[in-house]
Design a protein around this motif. Structure first.
Motif, PDB file in Angstrom:
ATOM      1  N   PHE A   7       0.809  -1.222   0.000  1.00  0.00           N
ATOM      2  CA  PHE A   7       0.000   0.000   0.000  1.00  0.00           C
ATOM      3  C   PHE A   7       0.844   1.275   0.000  1.00  0.00           C
ATOM      4  N   GLY A   8       2.165   1.133   0.138  1.00  0.00           N
ATOM      5  CA  GLY A   8       3.046   2.289   0.021  1.00  0.00           C
ATOM      6  C   GLY A   8       3.422   2.955   1.329  1.00  0.00           C
ATOM      7  N   GLN A   9       2.792   2.580   2.420  1.00  0.00           N
ATOM      8  CA  GLN A   9       3.122   3.192   3.707  1.00  0.00           C
ATOM      9  C   GLN A   9       2.714   2.225   4.826  1.00  0.00           C
ATOM     10  N   GLU A  10       3.466   2.246   5.918  1.00  0.00           N
ATOM     11  CA  GLU A  10       3.276   1.265   6.990  1.00  0.00           C
ATOM     12  C   GLU A  10       1.879   1.305   7.609  1.00  0.00           C
ATOM     13  N   ASP A  11       1.248   2.497   7.616  1.00  0.00           N
ATOM     14  CA  ASP A  11      -0.056   2.605   8.274  1.00  0.00           C
ATOM     15  C   ASP A  11      -1.215   2.718   7.276  1.00  0.00           C
ATOM     16  N   HIS A  12      -0.983   2.428   6.013  1.00  0.00           N
ATOM     17  CA  HIS A  12      -2.086   2.373   5.048  1.00  0.00           C
ATOM     18  C   HIS A  12      -2.731   0.997   5.120  1.00  0.00           C
ATOM     19  N   VAL A  13      -4.037   0.948   4.881  1.00  0.00           N
ATOM     20  CA  VAL A  13      -4.726  -0.351   4.909  1.00  0.00           C
ATOM     21  C   VAL A  13      -5.324  -0.714   3.549  1.00  0.00           C
ATOM     22  N   ARG A  14      -5.081   0.110   2.549  1.00  0.00           N
ATOM     23  CA  ARG A  14      -5.543  -0.213   1.189  1.00  0.00           C
ATOM     24  C   ARG A  14      -4.778   0.658   0.193  1.00  0.00           C
ATOM     25  N   LEU A  15      -4.792   0.186  -1.049  1.00  0.00           N
ATOM     26  CA  LEU A  15      -4.316   1.012  -2.158  1.00  0.00           C
ATOM     27  C   LEU A  15      -5.472   1.126  -3.145  1.00  0.00           C
ATOM     28  N   PHE A  16      -6.002   2.330  -3.251  1.00  0.00           N
ATOM     29  CA  PHE A  16      -7.112   2.536  -4.182  1.00  0.00           C
ATOM     30  C   PHE A  16      -6.629   2.327  -5.616  1.00  0.00           C
ATOM     31  N   GLY A  17      -7.550   1.848  -6.436  1.00  0.00           N
ATOM     32  CA  GLY A  17      -7.253   1.646  -7.847  1.00  0.00           C
ATOM     33  C   GLY A  17      -8.015   2.628  -8.713  1.00  0.00           C
ATOM     34  N   GLY A  18      -8.174   2.260  -9.973  1.00  0.00           N
ATOM     35  CA  GLY A  18      -8.900   3.123 -10.902  1.00  0.00           C
ATOM     36  C   GLY A  18     -10.378   3.233 -10.581  1.00  0.00           C
ATOM     37  N   ASP A  19     -10.820   2.429  -9.616  1.00  0.00           N
ATOM     38  CA  ASP A  19     -12.232   2.465  -9.210  1.00  0.00           C
ATOM     39  C   ASP A  19     -12.496   3.503  -8.119  1.00  0.00           C
ATOM     40  N   ILE A  20     -11.532   4.345  -7.823  1.00  0.00           N
ATOM     41  CA  ILE A  20     -11.662   5.204  -6.629  1.00  0.00           C
ATOM     42  C   ILE A  20     -12.876   6.127  -6.683  1.00  0.00           C
ATOM     43  N   THR A  21     -13.219   6.641  -7.854  1.00  0.00           N
ATOM     44  CA  THR A  21     -14.352   7.579  -7.878  1.00  0.00           C
ATOM     45  C   THR A  21     -15.671   6.868  -7.566  1.00  0.00           C
ATOM     46  N   ARG A  22     -15.704   5.542  -7.774  1.00  0.00           N
ATOM     47  CA  ARG A  22     -16.939   4.805  -7.476  1.00  0.00           C
ATOM     48  C   ARG A  22     -17.280   4.883  -5.994  1.00  0.00           C
ATOM     49  N   TYR A  23     -16.259   4.976  -5.145  1.00  0.00           N
ATOM     50  CA  TYR A  23     -16.515   5.093  -3.702  1.00  0.00           C
ATOM     51  C   TYR A  23     -17.298   6.382  -3.419  1.00  0.00           C
ATOM     52  N   PHE A  24     -16.850   7.469  -4.016  1.00  0.00           N
ATOM     53  CA  PHE A  24     -17.506   8.765  -3.791  1.00  0.00           C
ATOM     54  C   PHE A  24     -18.932   8.735  -4.340  1.00  0.00           C
ATOM     55  N   HIS A  25     -19.070   8.183  -5.534  1.00  0.00           N
ATOM     56  CA  HIS A  25     -20.402   8.141  -6.146  1.00  0.00           C
ATOM     57  C   HIS A  25     -21.343   7.247  -5.344  1.00  0.00           C
ATOM     58  N   ALA A  26     -20.820   6.135  -4.820  1.00  0.00           N
ATOM     59  CA  ALA A  26     -21.665   5.216  -4.041  1.00  0.00           C
ATOM     60  C   ALA A  26     -22.164   5.883  -2.760  1.00  0.00           C
ATOM     61  N   ALA A  27     -21.414   6.862  -2.262  1.00  0.00           N
ATOM     62  CA  ALA A  27     -21.856   7.577  -1.057  1.00  0.00           C
ATOM     63  C   ALA A  27     -22.841   8.690  -1.397  1.00  0.00           C
ATOM     64  N   GLY A  28     -23.036   8.965  -2.683  1.00  0.00           N
ATOM     65  CA  GLY A  28     -23.998   9.985  -3.084  1.00  0.00           C
ATOM     66  C   GLY A  28     -23.372  11.219  -3.709  1.00  0.00           C
TER      67      GLY A  28
END
Ligand code: ZN
Length: 255
Positions: free
Chosen positions: A181-202
């Motif tokens: 994920f690129g850093q010791e305290d990251h828990v995910r690496l977003f992919g090309g689907d990242i905008t779907r998270y924002f859209h799914a929240a409204g």
């Protein structure tokens, strides 16, 4: 000569990222978008390239002029940006962090915000979503706390080469997190689907690119990563009306 838009100093060169040589090879292979590791620090105020880029985006889009008199929520506040925003005199300026260390910062968990619905005009939550347990819960909370038409700024590292976001079932050990994920305290690496998270929240909106918003701003001169887009999303202005209609419809059904 380069120019720092945060401290407004002309500087001869940018400082490299202190851990430039320790970058996860996977991040380089995937072309993960985050900091520019060679034009990273300002030698005058020590701000980083992400902050300079963020302020250029906010200034150029006119967001800076909308801060005066607005109700602003700022999570994990960046010190340089916090000072600038405070000077622009928002009506309220709530600052918070999961583990606050600065005076004036509240203890706030973005996944469970203690604010009423539709409290803020602007929420700023940069480099947080890659740390939280549930980015969807965080985005739903931010959406809830924004007024219709309110804006969310949420800069986040991501790997556009990946189709989907990478996450493990369990929180990994620090070495694995750094590799994957690129850093010791990251828990995910977003992919090309990242905008779907924002859209799914409204939220509505898309990632806005440097070449679109800042075509006249040389990344070298202004010390930023031209591959880093502007994460700005908004709560649809019709949200309140839609909800009122839905509630009225539900009430009519019950009656
Ligand atoms: Zn500076």
């Amino acid at each position: 000569m380069a120019f720092c838009c945060i401290c407004r100093a002309h500087v001869s060169e940018w400082l490299p990222h202190p851990n430039r040589d320790k970058r996860s090879p996977l991040m380089a292979m995937l072309g993960t978008v985050g900091s520019n590791l060679t034009r990273y620090g300002c030698p005058a105020c020590h701000c980083n390239d992400r902050l300079r880029h963020l302020w250029l985006y906010m200034d150029k889009t006119g967001l800076a002029t909308r801060l005066a008199g607005s109700d602003v929520l700022h999570l994990a506040p960046e010190p340089g940006l916090e000072r600038i925003i405070a000077d622009l005199e928002p009506a309220t300026y709530v600052r918070g962090d999961l583990n606050p260390t600065q005076p004036g910062h509240q203890r706030l968990d973005v996944e469970s915000l203690p604010f009423a619905d539709e409290t803020f005009d602007l929420a700023i939550c940069n480099h947080v979503l890659e740390h939280v347990n549930s980015p969807m819960r965080a985005l739903h909370e931010l959406f809830r706390c924004l007024r219709p038409g309110g804006l969310l700024i949420a800069q986040t590292p991501f790997a556009p080469a990946m189709h989907n976001t990478l996450e493990l079932h369990e929180r990994p050990d620090p070495q694995t997190a750094h590799l994957l994920f690129g850093q010791e305290d990251h828990v995910r690496l977003f992919g090309g689907d990242i905008t779907r998270y924002f859209h799914a929240a409204g939220f509505e909106g898309e990632l806005l690119q440097h070449t679109t918003l800042l075509p006249d701003f040389s990344p070298t001169e202004y010390g930023c990563n031209e591959h880093e887009p502007f994460f700005v999303f908004w709560k649809p202005a019709t949200h309140a009306a839609e909800r009122a209609n839905r509630t009225a419809g539900e009430a009519a059904t019950v009656c």
